[in-house]
Design a protein around this motif. Structure first.
Motif, PDB file in Angstrom:
ATOM      1  N   GLU A   3     -15.012   5.938   1.156  1.00  0.00           N
ATOM      2  CA  GLU A   3     -16.400   5.475   1.246  1.00  0.00           C
ATOM      3  C   GLU A   3     -16.650   4.228   0.397  1.00  0.00           C
ATOM      4  O   GLU A   3     -17.381   3.340   0.808  1.00  0.00           O
ATOM      5  N   GLU A   4     -16.055   4.175  -0.777  1.00  0.00           N
ATOM      6  CA  GLU A   4     -16.305   3.055  -1.691  1.00  0.00           C
ATOM      7  C   GLU A   4     -15.513   1.805  -1.320  1.00  0.00           C
ATOM      8  O   GLU A   4     -15.857   0.707  -1.751  1.00  0.00           O
ATOM      9  N   GLN A   5     -14.440   1.947  -0.545  1.00  0.00           N
ATOM     10  CA  GLN A   5     -13.649   0.808  -0.064  1.00  0.00           C
ATOM     11  C   GLN A   5     -13.183  -0.126  -1.179  1.00  0.00           C
ATOM     12  O   GLN A   5     -13.169  -1.340  -1.020  1.00  0.00           O
ATOM     13  N   LYS A   6     -12.779   0.458  -2.307  1.00  0.00           N
ATOM     14  CA  LYS A   6     -12.355  -0.359  -3.452  1.00  0.00           C
ATOM     15  C   LYS A   6     -10.847  -0.496  -3.577  1.00  0.00           C
ATOM     16  O   LYS A   6     -10.370  -1.341  -4.323  1.00  0.00           O
ATOM     17  N   THR A   7     -10.088   0.324  -2.861  1.00  0.00           N
ATOM     18  CA  THR A   7      -8.626   0.249  -2.971  1.00  0.00           C
ATOM     19  C   THR A   7      -8.039  -0.396  -1.712  1.00  0.00           C
ATOM     20  O   THR A   7      -8.644  -0.332  -0.634  1.00  0.00           O
ATOM     21  N   PRO A   8      -6.860  -0.998  -1.843  1.00  0.00           N
ATOM     22  CA  PRO A   8      -6.211  -1.566  -0.656  1.00  0.00           C
ATOM     23  C   PRO A   8      -5.983  -0.504   0.427  1.00  0.00           C
ATOM     24  O   PRO A   8      -6.129  -0.788   1.617  1.00  0.00           O
ATOM     25  N   GLU A   9      -5.643   0.716   0.008  1.00  0.00           N
ATOM     26  CA  GLU A   9      -5.405   1.797   0.970  1.00  0.00           C
ATOM     27  C   GLU A   9      -6.679   2.144   1.730  1.00  0.00           C
ATOM     28  O   GLU A   9      -6.656   2.307   2.958  1.00  0.00           O
ATOM     29  N   VAL A  48       0.831  -1.202   0.000  1.00  0.00           N
ATOM     30  CA  VAL A  48       0.000   0.000   0.000  1.00  0.00           C
ATOM     31  C   VAL A  48       0.868   1.256   0.000  1.00  0.00           C
ATOM     32  O   VAL A  48       2.017   1.228   0.427  1.00  0.00           O
ATOM     33  N   ASP A  49       0.298   2.319  -0.481  1.00  0.00           N
ATOM     34  CA  ASP A  49       0.957   3.614  -0.523  1.00  0.00           C
ATOM     35  C   ASP A  49       0.707   4.318   0.822  1.00  0.00           C
ATOM     36  O   ASP A  49      -0.414   4.745   1.106  1.00  0.00           O
ATOM     37  N   LYS A  50       1.768   4.418   1.645  1.00  0.00           N
ATOM     38  CA  LYS A  50       1.622   5.012   2.982  1.00  0.00           C
ATOM     39  C   LYS A  50       1.141   6.456   2.918  1.00  0.00           C
ATOM     40  O   LYS A  50       0.324   6.873   3.747  1.00  0.00           O
ATOM     41  N   THR A  51       1.644   7.203   1.959  1.00  0.00           N
ATOM     42  CA  THR A  51       1.234   8.602   1.853  1.00  0.00           C
ATOM     43  C   THR A  51      -0.254   8.699   1.543  1.00  0.00           C
ATOM     44  O   THR A  51      -0.967   9.524   2.107  1.00  0.00           O
ATOM     45  N   ARG A  52      -0.727   7.832   0.667  1.00  0.00           N
ATOM     46  CA  ARG A  52      -2.160   7.827   0.344  1.00  0.00           C
ATOM     47  C   ARG A  52      -2.969   7.435   1.592  1.00  0.00           C
ATOM     48  O   ARG A  52      -4.029   8.003   1.850  1.00  0.00           O
ATOM     49  N   CYS A  53      -2.477   6.484   2.355  1.00  0.00           N
ATOM     50  CA  CYS A  53      -3.160   6.086   3.598  1.00  0.00           C
ATOM     51  C   CYS A  53      -3.246   7.263   4.564  1.00  0.00           C
ATOM     52  O   CYS A  53      -4.282   7.488   5.189  1.00  0.00           O
ATOM     53  N   LEU A  54      -2.154   8.023   4.684  1.00  0.00           N
ATOM     54  CA  LEU A  54      -2.154   9.201   5.550  1.00  0.00           C
ATOM     55  C   LEU A  54      -3.216  10.195   5.092  1.00  0.00           C
ATOM     56  O   LEU A  54      -3.993  10.717   5.899  1.00  0.00           O
ATOM     57  N   LYS A  55      -3.253  10.449   3.798  1.00  0.00           N
ATOM     58  CA  LYS A  55      -4.244  11.385   3.266  1.00  0.00           C
ATOM     59  C   LYS A  55      -5.663  10.894   3.533  1.00  0.00           C
ATOM     60  O   LYS A  55      -6.545  11.664   3.925  1.00  0.00           O
ATOM     61  N   LEU A  56      -5.902   9.616   3.302  1.00  0.00           N
ATOM     62  CA  LEU A  56      -7.232   9.051   3.558  1.00  0.00           C
ATOM     63  C   LEU A  56      -7.611   9.190   5.037  1.00  0.00           C
ATOM     64  O   LEU A  56      -8.750   9.511   5.369  1.00  0.00           O
ATOM     65  N   LEU A  70      -9.438  16.272  -2.256  1.00  0.00           N
ATOM     66  CA  LEU A  70     -10.136  15.976  -1.000  1.00  0.00           C
ATOM     67  C   LEU A  70     -11.393  15.152  -1.253  1.00  0.00           C
ATOM     68  O   LEU A  70     -11.641  14.148  -0.578  1.00  0.00           O
ATOM     69  N   TYR A  71     -12.174  15.575  -2.228  1.00  0.00           N
ATOM     70  CA  TYR A  71     -13.413  14.857  -2.529  1.00  0.00           C
ATOM     71  C   TYR A  71     -13.096  13.454  -3.049  1.00  0.00           C
ATOM     72  O   TYR A  71     -13.750  12.478  -2.668  1.00  0.00           O
ATOM     73  N   GLY A  72     -12.075  13.341  -3.888  1.00  0.00           N
ATOM     74  CA  GLY A  72     -11.689  12.032  -4.398  1.00  0.00           C
ATOM     75  C   GLY A  72     -11.243  11.080  -3.291  1.00  0.00           C
ATOM     76  O   GLY A  72     -11.592   9.895  -3.315  1.00  0.00           O
ATOM     77  N   LEU A  73     -10.503  11.595  -2.325  1.00  0.00           N
ATOM     78  CA  LEU A  73     -10.074  10.762  -1.194  1.00  0.00           C
ATOM     79  C   LEU A  73     -11.276  10.319  -0.356  1.00  0.00           C
ATOM     80  O   LEU A  73     -11.357   9.161   0.074  1.00  0.00           O
ATOM     81  N   TYR A  74     -12.211  11.232  -0.129  1.00  0.00           N
ATOM     82  CA  TYR A  74     -13.436  10.893   0.607  1.00  0.00           C
ATOM     83  C   TYR A  74     -14.177   9.762  -0.115  1.00  0.00           C
ATOM     84  O   TYR A  74     -14.584   8.781   0.511  1.00  0.00           O
TER      85      TYR A  74
END
Length: 194
Positions: free
Chosen positions: A121-127, A58-66, A113-117
């Motif tokens: 919500e959709e729970q489709k990515t590993p992150e 997983v992308d840690k930076t993406r996880c932080l943003k999420l 921001l909206y894309g991360l939200y």
């Protein structure tokens, strides 16, 4: 940045600042003394992302943003839980509208921001799935901290029950197991004091 944009960004920041004072509903409903705020929950989740393996899938930076975006809409709609009597579809509608408003105020970063939200919500990515596990883990970790602070072993058991069987990431699973052992030790210590 144009003056109008600055006004919008300031409004965005004022709204987000509310998260520092909005208490988490689950703890309020369970009469926890001094319940945490939404921002505190999001902060610890963000810190948890640093514990993730750098060599993982997983992308840690993406996880932080999420982690720091996942509850952002609550600065407008509040912390809606199943006990609030709001249908899940209505909760989602309110949060989605709030995120659209926040994204518009945030200017150029609003789309991210909206894309991360939406990703969370959709729970489709590993992150997104991993951050959901962090969300659940933070909840039970906080529940145990309240059980200890208020000397009520198993007093917040329903939070643990709601997460049973919902962890799969190796790090989080090991933390859940360690937390379970600490809870058992706390119960034993408490029972010897009675």
């Amino acid at each position: 940045m144009a003056a109008g944009n600055c006004a919008n960004v300031l409004e965005f920041l004022h709204l987000v600042g509310r998260l520092k004072n909005i208490k988490r509903t689950g703890w309020v409903l369970h009469q926890v003394e001094g319940p945490e705020c939404i921002a505190g929950h999001m902060y610890r989740m963000g810190i948890m992302t640093f514990l993730l393996d750098d060599k993982g899938s997983v992308d840690k930076t993406r996880c932080l943003k999420l982690a720091v975006v996942h509850d952002l809409a609550e600065c407008i709609v509040g912390d809606i839980t199943p006990r609030c009597g709001v249908a899940p579809e209505e909760k989602h509608r309110r949060e989605d509208a709030a995120m659209k408003d926040l994204a518009q105020l945030a200017g150029p970063c609003g789309a991210e921001l909206y894309g991360l939200y939406k990703e969370y919500e959709e729970q489709k990515t590993p992150e997104a799935r991993l951050v959901k596990e962090l969300d659940r883990f933070d909840m039970i970790l906080q529940a145990f901290e309240y059980e200890k602070a208020e000397n009520r072993p198993r007093g917040l058991q329903e939070f643990f029950d709601s997460t049973s069987g919902k962890f799969s990431h190796p790090l989080i699973t090991s933390l859940v197991n360690a937390l379970g052992k600490q809870r058992l030790e706390f119960e034993k210590e408490y029972s010897t004091l009675e």
